[in-house]
Scaffold this active site. Structure first.
Site, PDB file in Angstrom:
ATOM      1  N   GLU A   1      33.069  90.714   5.452  1.00  0.00           N
ATOM      2  CA  GLU A   1      33.667  89.708   6.199  1.00  0.00           C
ATOM      3  C   GLU A   1      34.233  88.383   5.999  1.00  0.00           C
ATOM      4  OE1 GLU A   1      32.799  88.988  10.427  1.00  0.00           O
ATOM      5  OE2 GLU A   1      33.742  88.399   9.814  1.00  0.00           O
TER       6      GLU A   1
ATOM      7  N   CYS B   1      34.792  83.759  12.546  1.00  0.00           N
ATOM      8  CA  CYS B   1      35.976  84.137  12.274  1.00  0.00           C
ATOM      9  C   CYS B   1      37.144  84.673  12.728  1.00  0.00           C
ATOM     10  CB  CYS B   1      34.873  85.659  11.603  1.00  0.00           C
ATOM     11  SG  CYS B   1      32.926  86.114  11.581  1.00  0.00           S
TER      12      CYS B   1
END
Lengths: 501, 501
Positions: A255, A292
């Site tokens: 990620e 994120c």
């Protein structure tokens, strides 16, 4: 110097270097010195992990679930020192963030993973007795986990989501600590080690390394003994490790980066502009923008409505005190992103500079760019500022909205705010385009705040992650990243795993 | 020259070269000349595929399932010419193999995929209304399919398993025909095109290219418009394409090579040695050994029992007439594999040479090697002979069995034959080791014959395939290769897909 935890005991590292973490609020160095491991530590850990794989085959079915529960209990009973350590190392708020939100989330994930491991439903067992076939997901071997800087607990390499998912799927974990919060990782690793030892689990089940030189990290992820890798961090590091793992054929779940665009349609701003500007500013500033899912891009209409909306965001940014960031590197990264956006044609509306040295801080920063300019160089203008930074893209022409959405790189999330019937057509068109570009599509909601739910998708198309079919949050789906499809053909049911009889 | 099928019509190729397929039974060239496409054909096909992605979003939910059914019906009503063409191009038996087995299997897969697409269960829909979240699998964009030489129908790029799975998951397909059976692919492509046109589906849903230079193929799989790639073929081609796709971040599902080891324990040979030798020989020779699951390695005990068993296999190999192979390249490949095995220390027991030029044929070949030698260079001695070739590994020492199993590369299948209580311990140990090395573990059964069942796994660890968590055969699991996890957050149920309301 801190020892490494390999093959069930704390031992001196084969250190090729050392580091101390700097406390971001003061710039002071940590008391403990941590080793950067040479290859022989990795090699020994891989051997122990392979041994653990073999030993786990004869462990009782619920043993790993018991471990995850026992570990969660230990973390709970050491919640205060763990959260204090994390606060010292990250400058994230001790309370509520670390103690009341992230720590319970971490233990919750461990317990949920334990429960999923016990249920076996995650394995998608499929039996065709007529054909003599039975199949489902089983472990795939040692998993290397690289945790990020921004969640010292819930994504910690030895306690977070990847760790829980990998163990619950039946795999040993080799955890590579993030160098910004080694003390916290050490507290967690000690509890994990105690829980594993007490339950008599193999020494190679949980292992911890504190640092690796780049070349050693690449060698580790490309070693044939590795089953898979979980990585959360920067795009540059992620892509380098991905290349090495891909070459070796090991699944690499990264990620890496995401700008999380939010589209603000006319009707939404006309009715609730002030409120939505606050929501957006708060979402960008939450955790000092170090999520994120931080919305780094807002697309808004040209004209007075859009200008007023932007002013609302800027006002809130100006009033917010510059929060301490996770590290100097983060502050330098935001500054670099800001400069790159300006070079690509964006203008600074507010912020745009560091604040309050020696602590690591950056002023909340809003930039703006016209749609035409954005569309001329959409990749440069999607530079992620990991921190309190957002870019407003001002769209004058109706057709620009769709073109901006089409130009969005693979992202974790994409949001559309709408408020009136006149927004419907554009909302639907943007939603359809974003659906292809993002893992999670939101309506009238900011993307920060990733609920831990089986229906969550914390994933998205490349380069947000390395595979659009998997999520890092949300059990049991996240476990299937660390699984291999196992089929039994003409094997007597009593010789299949219990969950396939 | 044959035209390419792009954007809903047959048009002249942007040809940078041409080819004719050679008929393996006679060495004659095909009547039709096929184009090797330049980049502009790929570019146009990608654009049309992206347009199809957009148009499919507003198609009715069952439209693709209807297409798959209609296509299957058309194939059925042209079964004879299709099977005749395939027989001419591959030298595989017209009957029963092509007409009675592979063709019904192909239409069966298309219909099963249609049914899976209608059911939506493959999407694993997960709804958490309290959290306002709903998620499940949706399409991921244009899928490029490279079919292999050995299944001109059931794995054909425009009719086989990857094609059916990709379409059923909602994606357009760009099919790259295998150059060994273009006539057959053309017959199928024409039927697919007719079915898609009749149902008013987007022109970019199914597109066909006949040939690509290597560089163009690499550029195609690394184009950002590509959602995923399905590849079945050689390891060399697979790894080259995988590298390009990995770099671009597109999921690349390759099924590349596999030696499918079979372990014959003492008790099995003592009781049923003659029968099992026949089973093994027949499994190696089925389809002239041109199956992904052909058992290329047999491990057997040293001593009279093992020698007698080997002699039984060799006898059957010697009696079998050398079957015509798919192409000269296949015959050359077997010969090359044989030489490499001999260079690595194996000895030829029987066969070991081509037969009957000008047709493409190779004598059924058995080689042998002692365990010690095998263990000294296990990778070289796992060279896959794609054709009628097997290597017998003779294990004298009890501990050699386990070491051989540990040395097996990722493989589609692994089998253990056992027959008496004295085999139990070794059977269990070998099964545990193979479980980690293979996708499908078999007991007392040969690996050829891949049942089309939801419980099948036609997959395995690298380098057998590129991801151990997916299967190329077995619906609906095979569809999830071509899917993206889609999450809806705070999206009104009426604006979610029907299957998430």
């Amino acid at each position: 110097m801190q020892s490494v935890y390999i093959a069930g005991r704390w031992r001196d590292a084969d250190a090729v270097g050392t580091y101390r973490a700097l406390r971001p609020a003061t710039g002071e160095a940590s008391e403990v010195q941590y080793p950067v491991s040479g290859w022989s530590d990795c090699d020994r850990a891989l051997d122990a992990a392979c041994e653990a794989v073999v030993r786990l085959e004869s462990c009782e079915s619920g043993a790993l679930a018991d471990f995850l529960d026992a570990y969660a209990t230990r973390i709970n009973s050491h919640a205060v020192p763990i959260a204090e350590s994390a606060a010292r190392e990250t400058a994230l708020p001790y309370k509520p963030r670390l103690l009341d939100v992230e720590l319970p989330r971490t233990t919750g994930q461990l317990r949920e993973a334990a429960s999923a491991a016990r249920m076996h439903a995650w394995r998608l067992p499929t039996i065709d007795e007529r054909a003599g076939l039975a199949s489902g997901f089983g472990p795939l071997g040692p998993v290397v986990v690289f945790g990020p800087n921004n969640f010292p607990l819930a994504f910690n390499s030895v306690a977070g989501g990847d760790f829980a998912a990998a163990i619950a799927a039946g795999n040993p974990v080799i955890a590579k600590a993030h160098p910004d919060h080694p003390d916290t990782t050490r507290l967690l690793a000690e509890l994990a080690a105690e829980a594993a030892e007490e339950l008599g689990l193999p020494g190679g089940l949980v292992q911890v390394l504190w640092g690796l030189e780049n070349g050693t990290g690449l060698r580790l992820v490309s070693d044939p003994r590795v089953g898979a890798i979980g990585f959360t961090g920067s795009r540059a590091a992620g892509l380098a490790l991905k290349r090495a793992a891909d070459e070796a054929g090991a699944p690499f779940y990264a990620e890496m980066s995401s700008v999380n665009p939010v589209f603000f349609l006319q009707g939404a701003l006309a009715r609730r502009g002030t409120d939505i500007a606050e929501q957006f500013a708060d979402s960008v500033l939450l955790g000092a923008g170090q999520f994120c899912t931080c919305p780094n891009i807002g697309v808004l209409p040209a004209g007075p409505l859009g200008e007023r909306f932007m002013e609302g965001i800027a006002d809130r940014f100006r009033m917010a005190p510059p929060a301490t960031l996770l590290s100097d590197r983060v502050a330098a990264g935001v500054d670099d992103a800001c400069k790159r956006l300006v070079n690509a044609g964006a203008a600074v509306v507010c912020g745009g500079s560091p604040a309050d040295a020696p602590r690591s801080a950056y002023r909340p920063t809003l930039l703006r760019v016209e749609a035409e300019r954005f569309l001329a160089d959409p990749l440069a203008l999607q530079t992620e500022g990991f921190g309190p930074l957002a870019l407003a893209v001002v769209a004058a022409e109706p057709r620009d909205w769709a073109r901006i959405a089409e130009a969005i790189e693979g992202s974790l999330t994409g949001s559309v705010y709408f408020g009136a019937a006149e927004d419907d057509e554009l909302r639907d068109a943007l939603s359809r385009t974003l659906r292809r570009r993002v893992g999670r599509l939101l309506h009238n909601k900011m993307p920060t705040g990733v609920a831990v739910s089986p229906a969550m998708n914390h994933g998205g198309p490349f380069p947000a992650t390395s595979h659009p079919g998997f999520t890092a949050v949300g059990l049991p789906a996240s476990m299937r990243r660390f699984a291999k499809l196992d089929c039994y053909d003409n094997v007597d049911p009593i010789r299949r795993p219990v969950w396939l009889r």
